[in-house]
Design a protein around this motif. Structure first.
Motif, PDB file in Angstrom:
ATOM      1  N   GLY A  48       0.824  -1.208   0.000  1.00 59.23           N
ATOM      2  CA  GLY A  48       0.000   0.000   0.000  1.00 59.23           C
ATOM      3  C   GLY A  48       0.853   1.251   0.000  1.00 59.23           C
ATOM      4  N   ALA A  49       1.935   1.253   0.787  1.00 58.59           N
ATOM      5  CA  ALA A  49       2.850   2.390   0.796  1.00 58.59           C
ATOM      6  C   ALA A  49       3.492   2.571  -0.576  1.00 58.59           C
ATOM      7  CB  ALA A  49       3.932   2.186   1.863  1.00 58.59           C
ATOM      8  N   GLY A  50       3.813   1.456  -1.236  1.00 57.21           N
ATOM      9  CA  GLY A  50       4.384   1.531  -2.578  1.00 57.21           C
ATOM     10  C   GLY A  50       3.425   2.163  -3.568  1.00 57.21           C
ATOM     11  N   VAL A  51       2.150   1.783  -3.492  1.00 57.98           N
ATOM     12  CA  VAL A  51       1.143   2.355  -4.384  1.00 57.98           C
ATOM     13  C   VAL A  51       1.019   3.857  -4.155  1.00 57.98           C
ATOM     14  CG1 VAL A  51      -1.325   2.419  -4.915  1.00 57.98           C
ATOM     15  CG2 VAL A  51      -0.163   0.219  -4.630  1.00 57.98           C
ATOM     16  N   VAL A  52       1.010   4.268  -2.880  1.00 61.44           N
ATOM     17  CA  VAL A  52       0.894   5.693  -2.564  1.00 61.44           C
ATOM     18  C   VAL A  52       2.097   6.458  -3.111  1.00 61.44           C
ATOM     19  CG1 VAL A  52       0.826   7.381  -0.692  1.00 61.44           C
ATOM     20  CG2 VAL A  52      -0.532   5.305  -0.535  1.00 61.44           C
ATOM     21  N   LEU A  53       3.297   5.887  -2.999  1.00 62.96           N
ATOM     22  CA  LEU A  53       4.489   6.545  -3.544  1.00 62.96           C
ATOM     23  C   LEU A  53       4.396   6.685  -5.059  1.00 62.96           C
ATOM     24  CD1 LEU A  53       7.325   4.962  -1.387  1.00 62.96           C
ATOM     25  CD2 LEU A  53       6.725   7.382  -1.520  1.00 62.96           C
ATOM     26  N   ILE A  54       3.890   5.663  -5.722  1.00 62.46           N
ATOM     27  CA  ILE A  54       3.701   5.739  -7.172  1.00 62.46           C
ATOM     28  C   ILE A  54       2.740   6.868  -7.516  1.00 62.46           C
ATOM     29  CG2 ILE A  54       2.770   4.525  -9.181  1.00 62.46           C
ATOM     30  CD1 ILE A  54       3.777   1.905  -7.860  1.00 62.46           C
ATOM     31  N   LEU A  55       1.655   6.974  -6.747  1.00 69.57           N
ATOM     32  CA  LEU A  55       0.671   8.045  -6.984  1.00 69.57           C
ATOM     33  C   LEU A  55       1.285   9.420  -6.724  1.00 69.57           C
ATOM     34  CD1 LEU A  55      -2.543   6.438  -5.433  1.00 69.57           C
ATOM     35  CD2 LEU A  55      -1.954   6.681  -7.857  1.00 69.57           C
ATOM     36  N   PHE A  56       2.123   9.522  -5.685  1.00 73.63           N
ATOM     37  CA  PHE A  56       2.820  10.783  -5.413  1.00 73.63           C
ATOM     38  C   PHE A  56       3.726  11.141  -6.594  1.00 73.63           C
ATOM     39  CE2 PHE A  56       2.150  10.464  -0.674  1.00 73.63           C
ATOM     40  CZ  PHE A  56       1.486  11.676  -0.551  1.00 73.63           C
ATOM     41  N   GLY A  57       4.410  10.135  -7.142  1.00 74.13           N
ATOM     42  CA  GLY A  57       5.284  10.381  -8.293  1.00 74.13           C
ATOM     43  C   GLY A  57       4.504  10.874  -9.487  1.00 74.13           C
ATOM     44  N   ILE A  58       3.370  10.246  -9.755  1.00 72.78           N
ATOM     45  CA  ILE A  58       2.531  10.656 -10.886  1.00 72.78           C
ATOM     46  C   ILE A  58       2.014  12.070 -10.676  1.00 72.78           C
ATOM     47  CG2 ILE A  58       0.375  10.195 -12.109  1.00 72.78           C
ATOM     48  CD1 ILE A  58       0.835   7.214 -11.528  1.00 72.78           C
ATOM     49  N   ARG A  59       1.585  12.368  -9.444  1.00 73.38           N
ATOM     50  CA  ARG A  59       1.071  13.712  -9.147  1.00 73.38           C
ATOM     51  C   ARG A  59       2.166  14.758  -9.292  1.00 73.38           C
ATOM     52  NH1 ARG A  59      -1.308  15.371  -3.310  1.00 73.38           N
ATOM     53  NH2 ARG A  59       0.926  15.569  -2.897  1.00 73.38           N
ATOM     54  N   THR A  60       3.382  14.409  -8.858  1.00 69.89           N
ATOM     55  CA  THR A  60       4.513  15.332  -8.999  1.00 69.89           C
ATOM     56  C   THR A  60       4.776  15.657 -10.455  1.00 69.89           C
ATOM     57  OG1 THR A  60       5.558  14.535  -6.968  1.00 69.89           O
ATOM     58  CG2 THR A  60       6.972  15.655  -8.541  1.00 69.89           C
ATOM     59  N   ALA A  61       4.717  14.629 -11.298  1.00 69.30           N
ATOM     60  CA  ALA A  61       4.981  14.828 -12.731  1.00 69.30           C
ATOM     61  C   ALA A  61       3.884  15.671 -13.397  1.00 69.30           C
ATOM     62  CB  ALA A  61       5.085  13.480 -13.433  1.00 69.30           C
ATOM     63  N   LEU A  62       2.653  15.545 -12.908  1.00 63.13           N
ATOM     64  CA  LEU A  62       1.526  16.244 -13.542  1.00 63.13           C
ATOM     65  C   LEU A  62       1.303  17.635 -12.989  1.00 63.13           C
ATOM     66  CD1 LEU A  62      -1.096  13.343 -13.806  1.00 63.13           C
ATOM     67  CD2 LEU A  62       0.452  14.216 -15.569  1.00 63.13           C
ATOM     68  N   ASP A  63       1.901  17.939 -11.819  1.00 61.96           N
ATOM     69  CA  ASP A  63       1.715  19.285 -11.239  1.00 61.96           C
ATOM     70  C   ASP A  63       2.295  20.322 -12.158  1.00 61.96           C
ATOM     71  OD1 ASP A  63       0.357  18.516  -9.034  1.00 61.96           O
ATOM     72  OD2 ASP A  63       2.078  18.557  -7.668  1.00 61.96           O
ATOM     73  N   ALA A  64       1.563  21.418 -12.308  1.00 62.15           N
ATOM     74  CA  ALA A  64       2.037  22.504 -13.179  1.00 62.15           C
ATOM     75  C   ALA A  64       3.167  23.242 -12.497  1.00 62.15           C
ATOM     76  CB  ALA A  64       0.884  23.445 -13.465  1.00 62.15           C
TER      77      ALA A  64
END
Length: 209
Positions: free
Chosen positions: A193-209
Motif C-alpha cells: 500500500g505504501a508503494g502504491v501511494v508513492l507511485i501516486l505521489f510520483g505521478i502527481r509530482t509529474a503532472l503538477d504545473a
C-alpha cells in the motif's frame, strides 16, 4: 521575523500532512526496521541542508525560474518516487519481528539504501524547492537586525527540527503497529500500500504545473 510563531504553526501543519517523505519513512520502517526509518530521516535532513545551501547562495530562485532546470528536477523526482514505489510493491516477504535477528546482516545493507532514498527523494522534490522560495520569504524581515541569509538558516533549522521530530514519531508509531500486527501477510500488504501511494505521489509530482 515577527511572525515566528505563525511560521512554526505552518511548519507543524506541513510536517504532519501526508507526503512522499513520510511515506518513504513508513515504507522503510515496515520493509526493514525502525533504524531504517531513522536513517531515512537523516537522508531527508541532509536533503534539506542541501536546499538551504542552494537558497543561501541564491541558486534556488534561479532554478525555480528556469523551466528546463525546474522541469528536469520535477520529472526525475517523479520517476524516482515511482521507482521506489514499484520496489516497495514488488518486495518479497517482510522481515518479521521473530526472525529479525537472523536478518540483521541483510538489514545493515539496506540502511544505506534507505538513507539514499531519503536524500535523493528530498533533493529531487520540487515542492521542497518551492518551500524555500515561496513560504519562507513571507516570514522574513527585509532590512532587519538579522540578515536575510541568517533568517533563512533559522527558518530552515526550525523546519528541519520540527519535521524530524514528527518523522521520528511516525517511525515509532509504525514500529509499534508492526509489532502489534505480527502477521507477515498483513505487513506485506501495508508495504505494498505504501508503494502504491508513492507511485501516486510520483505521478502527481509529474503532472503538477
Amino acid at each position: 521575523m515577527d511572525n515566528l510563531m505563525a511560521y512554526i504553526a505552518v511548519v507543524i501543519v506541513l510536517a504532519m500532512m501526508p507526503g512522499a517523505d513520510s511515506m518513504i519513512i513508513m515504507k522503510n520502517t515496515l520493509n526493514i526496521n525502525s533504524n531504517a526509518g531513522r536513517v531515512t530521516i537523516l537522508g531527508i535532513v541532509l536533503g534539506h541542508l542541501f536546499w538551504t545551501f542552494i537558497a543561501v547562495i541564491g541558486l534556488a530562485v534561479v532554478i525555480a525560474n528556469s523551466i528546463i532546470l525546474f522541469s528536469t528536477i520535477k520529472y526525475i523526482g517523479a520517476a524516482y518516487l515511482i521507482y521506489i514505489g514499484i520496489r516497495s510493491f514488488t518486495a518479497g516477504q517482510l522481515v518479521s519481528v521473530d526472525d529479525l535477528k537472523e536478518k540483521q546482516q541483510q538489514a545493515k545493507g539496506q540502511l544505506g539504501e534507505a538513507f539514499r532514498q531519503g536524500l535523493i527523494s528530498n533533493i529531487l522534490n520540487p515542492k521542497v524547492l518551492l518551500l524555500y522560495i515561496t513560504i519562507m520569504p513571507q516570514f522574513m524581515t527585509v532590512g532587519g537586525s538579522i540578515g536575510e541569509n541568517q533568517q533563512l538558516v533559522i527558518l530552515a533549522g526550525l523546519l528541519i527540527g520540527i519535521s524530524s521530530l514528527w518523522f521520528l514519531l511516525v517511525v515509532e508509531l509504525v514500529n509499534i503497529m508492526k509489532k502489534w500486527l505480527k502477521s507477515r501477510m498483513f505487513q506485506n500488504w501495508l508495504a505494498k500500500g505504501a508503494g502504491v501511494v508513492l507511485i501516486l505521489f510520483g505521478i502527481r509530482t509529474a503532472l503538477d504545473a
